[in-house]
Design an enzyme around this catalytic site. Structure first.
Site, mmCIF file in Angstrom:
data_model
loop_
_atom_site.group_PDB
_atom_site.id
_atom_site.type_symbol
_atom_site.label_atom_id
_atom_site.label_comp_id
_atom_site.label_asym_id
_atom_site.label_seq_id
_atom_site.Cartn_x
_atom_site.Cartn_y
_atom_site.Cartn_z
ATOM 1 C CG ASP A 1 -0.285 -0.395 2.515
ATOM 2 O OD1 ASP A 1 0.960 -0.333 2.585
ATOM 3 O OD2 ASP A 1 -0.988 -0.756 3.464
ATOM 4 C CD GLU B 1 -8.434 1.153 7.609
ATOM 5 O OE1 GLU B 1 -8.409 0.246 8.477
ATOM 6 O OE2 GLU B 1 -7.769 2.188 7.719
ATOM 7 C CG HIS C 1 -5.672 -1.992 8.850
ATOM 8 N ND1 HIS C 1 -5.739 -0.654 9.183
ATOM 9 C CD2 HIS C 1 -4.358 -2.302 8.928
ATOM 10 C CE1 HIS C 1 -4.532 -0.205 9.448
ATOM 11 N NE2 HIS C 1 -3.674 -1.179 9.306
ATOM 12 C CG ASN D 1 -8.572 -1.115 12.035
ATOM 13 O OD1 ASN D 1 -7.641 -1.797 11.630
ATOM 14 N ND2 ASN D 1 -9.039 -0.077 11.370
HETATM 15 C C1 GLP Z 1 -0.333 0.376 8.640
HETATM 16 C C2 GLP Z 1 -0.043 -0.354 7.296
HETATM 17 C C3 GLP Z 1 -0.206 -1.825 7.446
HETATM 18 C C4 GLP Z 1 0.465 -2.239 8.717
HETATM 19 C C5 GLP Z 1 -0.347 -1.754 9.884
HETATM 20 C C6 GLP Z 1 0.276 -1.981 11.242
HETATM 21 O O1 GLP Z 1 -1.319 1.306 8.578
HETATM 22 N N1 GLP Z 1 -0.771 0.110 6.168
HETATM 23 O O2 GLP Z 1 0.320 -2.487 6.297
HETATM 24 O O3 GLP Z 1 0.575 -3.625 8.782
HETATM 25 O O4 GLP Z 1 -0.757 -0.427 9.714
HETATM 26 O O5 GLP Z 1 1.225 -1.016 11.547
HETATM 27 P P1 GLP Z 1 2.399 -1.269 12.577
HETATM 28 O O6 GLP Z 1 3.227 -2.359 11.971
HETATM 29 O O7 GLP Z 1 3.167 0.022 12.659
HETATM 30 O O8 GLP Z 1 1.781 -1.685 13.853
#
Ligand code: GLP
Length: 260
Positions: A81, A159, A154, A152
């Site tokens: 993404d 989402e 995702h 959440n």
């Molecule tokens: C972000 C990314 C995800 C990621 C998630 C968790 O928003 N788009 O691909 O896995 O949130 O983030 P983190 O690894 O910093 O906890």
């Protein structure tokens, strides 16, 4: 209250003392596959994630490369993404993240690293996204897809509400997600409201999925993954429909699971 872990045929669960050990394990899996493919002059297609979760994996892969134990010469990468709209040069873009954490430090070919373009004109977005999925297919599909998970539930930026049939597309970010990203952008108003994300269907086409979660903050999300039915409210639950998922946790993220 911990949940009893129901055996899940498709999910291989690995719990490590800390995130560093977990990241080293995941990096080792990737190294093995790339090395095997390199020996056969075959390319390796990696699906890559951003956020804090995979940072230690990239660090270890860089180490392997610096010790001349790993070449990315035949590796092709597709990132999950990117924020939208955002310049690739923005400090917080996932382009910058990938350059900084991996691409600048290994011998991957710049033409073989694909990240959704946060500057595509709006009217070209649909075609652009369709093409992103075609490119993945063109390179033979993803061998290993790395995933983190949002609080959440995702995956990528799919989402709650994202359909299992979704392909790469423009998405609108959840307020929780924007809130979690706010410290990195300085304040919530600076966090983009949209993103381009591989879809759930796109992700599930990978041959192997390694989903990681570290720390107490993810413990409830992990518990819900095992407790919940497959639900549109928690896109991570769609992983139950994939035949080859590896869930890699540290003790804290696993703390609400009751293991036999
Ligand atoms: C972000 C990314 C995800 C990621 C998630 C968790 O928003 N788009 O691909 O896995 O949130 O983030 P983190 O690894 O910093 O906890």
């Amino acid at each position: 209250m911990p949940v009893k872990l129901i055996e899940q045929k498709n999910v291989t669960l690995k719990i490590f003392d800390d995130r560093q050990e977990g990241c080293e394990y995941v990096a080792g899996q990737i190294q093995k596959l790339i090395t095997e493919h390199n020996r056969l002059y075959k390319s390796t297609v990696l699906g890559l994630a951003t956020g804090n979760t995979p940072k230690g994996v990239y660090k270890k892969l860089v180490e392997y490369h610096q010790r001349q134990q790993l070449s990315f010469n035949r590796v092709v990468t597709f990132n999950l993404d990117e924020y939208y709209p955002i310049s690739a040069y923005h400090d917080r873009s996932y382009h910058t993240y990938m350059e900084h954490n991996l691409f600048n430090k290994v011998d991957v070919h710049p033409h073989h690293t694909f990240i959704p373009d946060g500057e595509v004109p709006e009217e070209e977005l649909a075609t652009y996204c369709e093409n992103y999925d075609h490119q993945i297919n063109h390179f033979g599909g993803v061998d290993i897809q790395l995933l983190g998970v949002g609080v959440n539930g995702h995956i990528g930026f799919n989402e709650p509400g994202s359909k299992i049939s979704s392909t790469t597309r423009r998405v609108f970010l959840d307020e929780q997600t924007r809130h979690d990203a706010a410290p990195y952008f300085g304040e919530i108003d600076q966090v983009p409201r949209q993103a381009i994300s591989m879809g759930v269907h796109t992700i599930l086409k990978a041959r192997k999925i390694i989903c990681m979660a570290w720390g107490a903050k993810k413990a409830t999300t992990v518990k819900e993954f095992f407790e919940d039915e497959i639900t549109v409210q928690r896109p991570v639950s769609y992983l139950h429909t994939h035949p080859n998922v590896h869930l890699v946790l540290d003790k804290e993220a696993a703390s609400q699971l009751e293991l036999d």
